[in-house]
Write a protein that holds these residues in place. Structure first.
Motif, short mmCIF file in Angstrom:
data_model
loop_
_atom_site.label_atom_id
_atom_site.label_comp_id
_atom_site.label_asym_id
_atom_site.label_seq_id
_atom_site.Cartn_x
_atom_site.Cartn_y
_atom_site.Cartn_z
N MET A 101 0.92 -1.35 -0.13
CA MET A 101 0.18 0.13 0.06
C MET A 101 0.95 1.09 0.06
O MET A 101 1.91 1.44 0.75
N LEU A 102 0.61 2.16 -1.02
CA LEU A 102 1.47 3.31 -0.90
C LEU A 102 1.09 4.34 0.15
O LEU A 102 2.16 5.02 0.40
N LYS A 103 0.01 4.12 0.72
CA LYS A 103 -0.34 5.22 1.83
C LYS A 103 0.80 4.96 3.10
O LYS A 103 0.79 5.32 3.99
N ASN A 104 1.25 3.47 3.19
CA ASN A 104 2.13 3.05 4.26
C ASN A 104 3.53 3.44 3.92
O ASN A 104 4.18 3.35 4.85
N LYS A 105 3.81 3.90 2.88
CA LYS A 105 5.13 4.12 2.48
C LYS A 105 5.45 5.55 2.86
O LYS A 105 4.52 6.53 2.96
N GLU A 108 3.02 6.62 -7.56
CA GLU A 108 3.65 7.21 -6.42
C GLU A 108 3.69 8.53 -6.38
O GLU A 108 3.39 9.33 -5.18
N GLU A 122 0.45 9.96 -5.08
CA GLU A 122 0.36 9.81 -3.72
C GLU A 122 0.81 11.19 -3.13
O GLU A 122 0.53 11.50 -2.11
N ARG A 144 -0.88 13.69 -0.95
CA ARG A 144 -0.62 13.90 0.48
C ARG A 144 -0.21 15.19 0.84
O ARG A 144 -0.23 15.83 1.96
#
Length: 200
Positions: A1-5, A24, A27, A31
């Motif tokens: 999950m990109l949100k966790n990176k 990416e 995101e 963000r």
């Protein structure tokens, strides 16, 4: 999950493969869009006659992308701080865009291309006052990517209501993503700046 990176992980991915890491990039834009909008709102009042606030906000995705590509993770600075500084610079440029800018013929639009470092008695400075777009067009016409001249013409010459044409409309006209148009625009300006720097 990109949100966790983390921001750093996403930034490194985009910088290494900008054309492939569109998710990416999106995101990071999602963000950090709030930071950009908040900074512009603080620095540019809605009623300011010297700055077109909606026009600056239109540059959000480009400004965040530029911040990503210029971010140096080794300096220990947070990306949000780097983006805030980039946003301040964008707003300052909007206030001072008439200083040292090349005025395009047949329009009062200003080409986002700094010629202020050139000497007053130099040939390029003279050209910049009279026919800047003609000068840069000669350079652009020799570049391998012929989409560049079309994008620059739409952005600065055609415009919209005598303002910069929004990236969304350029994207639709070109049949490319908005980010692809911004990438072509950005790379072309870098090449143009390098050409001018080498002119004595």
């Amino acid at each position: 999950m990109l949100k966790n990176k983390s921001d750093i992980e996403l930034i490194l991915a985009v910088k290494q493969q900008p054309k492939k890491c569109t998710l990416e990039l999106r995101e990071l834009i999602d963000r950090h869009s709030g930071i950009f909008v908040d900074m512009v709102s603080k620095l540019v009042p809605q009623s300011n006659a010297l700055c077109n606030k909606p026009e600056i906000l239109e540059e959000k995705d480009y400004c965040i992308y530029d911040a990503i590509m210029t971010f140096d993770e080794l300096r220990g600075t947070k990306f949000s701080t780097h983006l805030a500084n980039k946003t301040k610079w964008l707003c300052l440029r909007a206030y001072n865009k008439t200083k040292g800018r090349a005025i395009l013929p047949s329009s009062n639009l200003q080409f986002d291309f700094d010629l202020s470092h050139l000497k007053d008695d130099g040939p390029i400075n003279s050209i910049s006052r009279k026919d800047a777009f003609s000068y840069v067009t000669k350079i652009i016409s020799k570049l391998p990517d012929k989409r560049a001249i079309k994008i620059l013409r739409m952005r600065y010459i055609q415009g919209k209501g005598n303002k910069l044409m929004p990236w969304r409309e350029i994207s639709e006209e070109m049949g490319l993503s908005k980010q692809a148009c911004i990438d072509i625009h950005n790379k072309t300006l870098i090449k143009l700046r390098n050409k001018v720097k080498h002119v004595k």
